[in-house]
Design a protein around this motif. Sequence first.
Motif, mmCIF file in Angstrom:
data_model
loop_
_atom_site.group_PDB
_atom_site.id
_atom_site.type_symbol
_atom_site.label_atom_id
_atom_site.label_comp_id
_atom_site.label_asym_id
_atom_site.label_seq_id
_atom_site.Cartn_x
_atom_site.Cartn_y
_atom_site.Cartn_z
ATOM 1 N N UNK A 88 0.840 -1.195 0.000
ATOM 2 C CA UNK A 88 0.000 0.000 0.000
ATOM 3 C C UNK A 88 0.878 1.249 0.000
ATOM 4 N N UNK A 89 0.485 2.252 -0.759
ATOM 5 C CA UNK A 89 1.164 3.541 -0.753
ATOM 6 C C UNK A 89 0.253 4.551 -0.043
ATOM 7 N N UNK A 90 0.618 5.012 1.134
ATOM 8 C CA UNK A 90 1.849 4.867 1.840
ATOM 9 C C UNK A 90 1.551 5.013 3.328
ATOM 10 N N UNK A 91 2.543 4.861 4.203
ATOM 11 C CA UNK A 91 2.279 4.913 5.644
ATOM 12 C C UNK A 91 1.860 6.302 6.105
ATOM 13 N N UNK A 92 2.625 7.323 5.735
ATOM 14 C CA UNK A 92 2.386 8.658 6.285
ATOM 15 C C UNK A 92 2.125 9.683 5.199
ATOM 16 N N UNK A 93 1.310 10.664 5.528
ATOM 17 C CA UNK A 93 1.224 11.843 4.682
ATOM 18 C C UNK A 93 2.603 12.490 4.586
ATOM 19 N N UNK A 94 2.800 13.285 3.546
ATOM 20 C CA UNK A 94 4.093 13.930 3.322
ATOM 21 C C UNK A 94 3.954 15.443 3.440
ATOM 22 N N UNK A 95 5.084 16.113 3.518
ATOM 23 C CA UNK A 95 5.063 17.563 3.714
ATOM 24 C C UNK A 95 5.032 18.282 2.377
ATOM 25 N N UNK A 96 5.277 19.593 2.408
ATOM 26 C CA UNK A 96 5.083 20.446 1.233
ATOM 27 C C UNK A 96 6.112 20.199 0.131
ATOM 28 N N UNK A 97 7.090 19.339 0.365
ATOM 29 C CA UNK A 97 8.006 18.985 -0.715
ATOM 30 C C UNK A 97 7.290 18.162 -1.787
ATOM 31 N N UNK A 98 6.164 17.570 -1.430
ATOM 32 C CA UNK A 98 5.361 16.791 -2.369
ATOM 33 C C UNK A 98 4.227 17.650 -2.923
ATOM 34 N N UNK A 99 3.596 17.183 -3.994
ATOM 35 C CA UNK A 99 2.458 17.896 -4.551
ATOM 36 C C UNK A 99 1.273 17.816 -3.592
ATOM 37 N N UNK A 100 0.260 18.615 -3.851
ATOM 38 C CA UNK A 100 -0.916 18.620 -2.984
ATOM 39 C C UNK A 100 -1.526 17.239 -2.876
ATOM 40 N N UNK A 101 -1.562 16.520 -3.995
ATOM 41 C CA UNK A 101 -2.121 15.174 -3.956
ATOM 42 C C UNK A 101 -1.201 14.194 -3.221
ATOM 43 N N UNK A 102 0.087 14.246 -3.547
ATOM 44 C CA UNK A 102 1.015 13.286 -2.954
ATOM 45 C C UNK A 102 1.182 13.470 -1.452
ATOM 46 N N UNK A 103 0.800 14.619 -0.944
ATOM 47 C CA UNK A 103 0.923 14.852 0.493
ATOM 48 C C UNK A 103 -0.080 14.047 1.312
ATOM 49 N N UNK A 104 -1.073 13.429 0.668
ATOM 50 C CA UNK A 104 -2.185 12.864 1.432
ATOM 51 C C UNK A 104 -2.509 11.411 1.105
ATOM 52 N N UNK A 105 -1.519 10.645 0.692
ATOM 53 C CA UNK A 105 -1.723 9.216 0.465
ATOM 54 C C UNK A 105 -1.600 8.395 1.752
ATOM 55 N N UNK A 106 -1.215 9.006 2.847
ATOM 56 C CA UNK A 106 -0.859 8.266 4.047
ATOM 57 C C UNK A 106 -2.010 7.594 4.769
ATOM 58 N N UNK A 107 -1.654 6.534 5.510
ATOM 59 C CA UNK A 107 -2.572 5.931 6.474
ATOM 60 C C UNK A 107 -2.675 6.796 7.723
ATOM 61 N N UNK A 108 -1.615 7.565 7.974
ATOM 62 C CA UNK A 108 -1.597 8.450 9.141
ATOM 63 C C UNK A 108 -1.160 9.843 8.699
ATOM 64 N N UNK A 109 -1.466 10.838 9.532
ATOM 65 C CA UNK A 109 -1.083 12.216 9.248
ATOM 66 C C UNK A 109 0.400 12.421 9.586
ATOM 67 N N UNK A 110 0.901 13.593 9.262
ATOM 68 C CA UNK A 110 2.310 13.894 9.517
ATOM 69 C C UNK A 110 2.689 13.701 10.979
ATOM 70 N N UNK A 111 1.760 13.999 11.885
ATOM 71 C CA UNK A 111 2.063 13.870 13.310
ATOM 72 C C UNK A 111 1.854 12.454 13.839
ATOM 73 N N UNK A 112 1.505 11.526 12.952
ATOM 74 C CA UNK A 112 1.303 10.147 13.368
ATOM 75 C C UNK A 112 -0.123 9.804 13.741
ATOM 76 N N UNK A 113 -1.043 10.774 13.681
ATOM 77 C CA UNK A 113 -2.434 10.499 14.022
ATOM 78 C C UNK A 113 -3.084 9.649 12.930
ATOM 79 N N UNK A 114 -3.698 8.515 13.281
ATOM 80 C CA UNK A 114 -4.326 7.662 12.262
ATOM 81 C C UNK A 114 -5.476 8.369 11.551
ATOM 82 N N UNK A 115 -5.573 8.144 10.265
ATOM 83 C CA UNK A 115 -6.676 8.646 9.440
ATOM 84 C C UNK A 115 -7.772 7.576 9.359
#
Length: 462
Positions: free
Chosen positions: A334-361
């Motif tokens: 699965x892509x991917x474990x965590x959301x990413x920061x602003x180095x990624x595109x708006x879409x790529x920032x939000x593929x995570x199972x969890x948010x940047x701070x580790x909070x589960x989605x």
Amino acid sequence: MTHLPPAPKRRQWMMRSVAATAGLGGLGAMPAWALSWPWSRLPDQVLRPARTIVWKDFLGVNVQFQWFPPEVAERHARVLKELDLQWVRMGLHWMLLEPKEGQFDLQPIDRMMKLVADQGFKSVAYLMGTPRYASTVEKGDRYEQYFDKFPPRDPRLYAQRLTLLAKRYPHVDVWQVWNEPNIIGFWAPKPDPEGYGRMLLTSVQALRATVPTKPIAMAGMAYFSEMSDGSGLMIEKLGRLGAFNLDVIVPYHPYTARAEGSEADPRDFVKRVQPAHQWLRAAGVKQIWATEWGWSSYQGPKEEQPIVGEDGQADFTIKRLALMAALDYDRIFLFTLTDLDSRATARDQHYGLVRLNGEPKPVFHALKRFLSICGPRLEPDTPPAVQGASSEGLISIGWKRPDGTRLWMVWAEKAGEVRIAAPAGAQATLHQPVSGQQQRLKAAEGRWRVPVSTALQILVMA
């Protein structure tokens, strides 16, 4: 030269899986106009799984531990452990590890590798992104600033760096050669099966001489391996060039608009995968993986993937997992474990199972419930026969636990109700992994009346 896009965004350059070239089996897609006709009705799909599934070994997750401070990465790893999964996939960026020839910066990767080893994960690692000194891009080229998107001039140099990493990180279980060379975002200025084939052959020979017991995977191809110049399927062309004789894992990345298929045909996922895998098995491929798949929960601006939000991400992910488990995959990531920061595109920032701070989605909670309901191991079973139905576009998958408990994964394009046989003395509980709700069903006249939703439900019958 093929015109490259104006900014080096990771997935913006990907072509959609609804391209004119269909799956390896040569299937065409239903024309989009046909879906609008009032008499158009989506067919039911009834699947008996292809093999026993042990979730810990079957399902992995892509991780980016090196992009986070150590304490944050450790928190992410602990959250992943809650799913009781053991496989992770890690991307190593050559241009960052060796920005100048012979000058290495491996500390972030060292930290990630230590964390993976300390947590007891099994791992796949792939190396991509050419440093400027090794890139085929010519000096003064209008796209020289995107040098990392071009392949290296000498595949032997790439293979040498790959073996250097294999020696440094002996606990990596599988090495993967590059990433998505069928699209210009990772192999500019255009896909080149022969060129990637040379890189693959050179890398396999070097790795087998260095770490002979380690399995090797060819690059995970974007989508169903359609080449972005419209010239066919990369996996098929590599197979005809002899790549399958190297005894490598063959992965691809089946991103689609929805869980069941593409925008052109909302039910083409199974129709593509089944003949594609039959072709691969007949060609001698022993291991078929999906090293990336998933959906972003981004809110826009719209960039290729339809905007589905966090609830849609959870819904689509669980449905796709149910389908992939029933089909002939050996392992999926699965892509991917965590959301990413602003180095990624708006879409790529939000593929995570969890948010940047580790909070589960919501997708994390849905996945955790799904795995808990299933138990650690499932065996193929024939799904129950539907005796009466008012739903449309039913998807039906049968499983059983080792203790004989039967599971029925079911959802439909339009909600309704179905009836199935209720053996004397049996009990049935209907679980909804996305919402967390469940209900006990009561039999009447030897049948259960099962309310079918557009969301995946799992009926547990014991």
